[in-house]
Design an enzyme around this catalytic site. Structure first.
Site, short mmCIF file in Angstrom:
data_model
loop_
_atom_site.label_atom_id
_atom_site.label_comp_id
_atom_site.label_asym_id
_atom_site.label_seq_id
_atom_site.Cartn_x
_atom_site.Cartn_y
_atom_site.Cartn_z
N TYR A 98 35.33 68.82 97.88
CA TYR A 98 34.81 67.64 97.92
C TYR A 98 33.84 67.50 99.08
O TYR A 98 32.79 66.95 99.23
CB TYR A 98 35.82 66.42 97.74
N SER A 149 29.74 60.27 100.96
CA SER A 149 31.01 59.79 101.26
C SER A 149 31.35 59.94 102.87
O SER A 149 30.64 60.74 103.52
CB SER A 149 32.06 60.81 100.65
N LYS A 158 29.91 66.96 99.63
CA LYS A 158 29.28 65.83 100.33
C LYS A 158 28.44 66.33 101.56
O LYS A 158 27.45 65.54 101.82
CB LYS A 158 30.40 64.97 100.90
#
Length: 273
Positions: A163, A150, A167
């Site tokens: 998150y 991402s 990543k």
């Protein structure tokens, strides 16, 4: 975000790869035969979380490129898995549905074994649902591993700290894993989408709106207009087009890279971790 211990990845990955010749520093570049299959040979791929969104786009694109596909997702998405299998077969390729949770090692191992049994030696592993294990315990091993990433691995954002951390971890694992198995001519790369018009981003947009007071769709619209150089939200095929290249023999000299496909949100200028 699922995780997979690197020691397990190495043990299972190299078990299947032990018979592949290593790269000698004395070997000329032109003589190095990489493990990526040629376009004329039968090729197979596993695409995790491929019942919808980017995963589905990748499965269908690889089918168009000549791959037979093991379509994976969790039990709750069984209907979508079966639909993608049907679409892959309509393109003239073979496909096999497999329901598994890639956060569970034993399910990942069985999935890979099933793929080899049903479709043949595994060539490409697309870990579209975070990080999944790979390895062929029978007829061969993956020659390419592709991790979903991402833009968050380069550009942190508020309300997405967990998150973002996951990543960054994928980014580091991609480099380490590429270094570990390069001698076996197996490449490992990651694709890093930006803001994509998928269900996940619909949820992010909704949750951010609750905090900022923005109406539905306003957050992504603002980001697209102000942060993305090309001025549009990404679509799943933007990522699948990149994965297609990374799964092709033309990408044999690319490994350990995380490639942004974000329309111009982040520019790395050659920086490393």
């Amino acid at each position: 975000m699922s995780s997979f211990p690197i020691s397990r990845l190495s043990r299972h990955g190299l078990k299947g790869a032990k018979n592949l010749p290593t790269v000698s520093s004395q070997t000329s570049l032109s003589a190095r035969a990489y493990a990526t299959p040629s376009k004329q040979k039968r090729r197979t791929a596993i695409v995790t979380r491929s019942s919808q969104g980017i995963g589905k786009a990748i499965a269908l694109r690889l089918a168009e490129d000549g791959y037979d596909i093991l379509v994976n997702d969790v039990q709750t998405n069984e209907t979508g898995v079966l639909e993608v299998v049907k679409e892959v077969k309509s393109l003239g390729r073979n496909a096999f549905p497999y329901l598994a949770d890639v956060s569970k090692l034993n399910e990942v191992e069985r999935m890979v074994e099933t793929s080899v049994s049903e479709l043949g030696p595994l060539n490409i592993m697309i870990t579209n649902a975070g990080i999944a294990g790979f390895g062929s315990h029978r007829a061969g091993c993956a020659s390419n591993v592709r991790n979903k990433h991402s833009v968050a691995a380069f550009k942190p954002s508020h309300m997405l700290s967990h998150y973002t951390a996951s990543k960054w971890a994928v980014r580091g694992l991609t480099i380490s894993f590429a270094l570990e198995i390069a001698a076996h001519k197996i490449t490992v790369n990651a694709y890093a989408p930006g803001v994509v018009g998928t269900a996940m981003w619909d949820l992010i947009n909704e949750e951010m709106g609750k905090k900022t007071g923005a109406k539905k769709g306003e957050t992504i619209k603002k980001w697209s207009e102000e942060l993305i150089a090309l001025g549009r939200t990404s679509v799943p095929s933007d990522a699948s087009n990149l994965v297609s290249f990374l799964s092709d023999p033309d990408s044999d000299y690319t490994t350990g890279q995380t490639i942004l496909v974000d329309g111009g949100m982040v520019y790395t200028y050659g920086r490393t971790l």
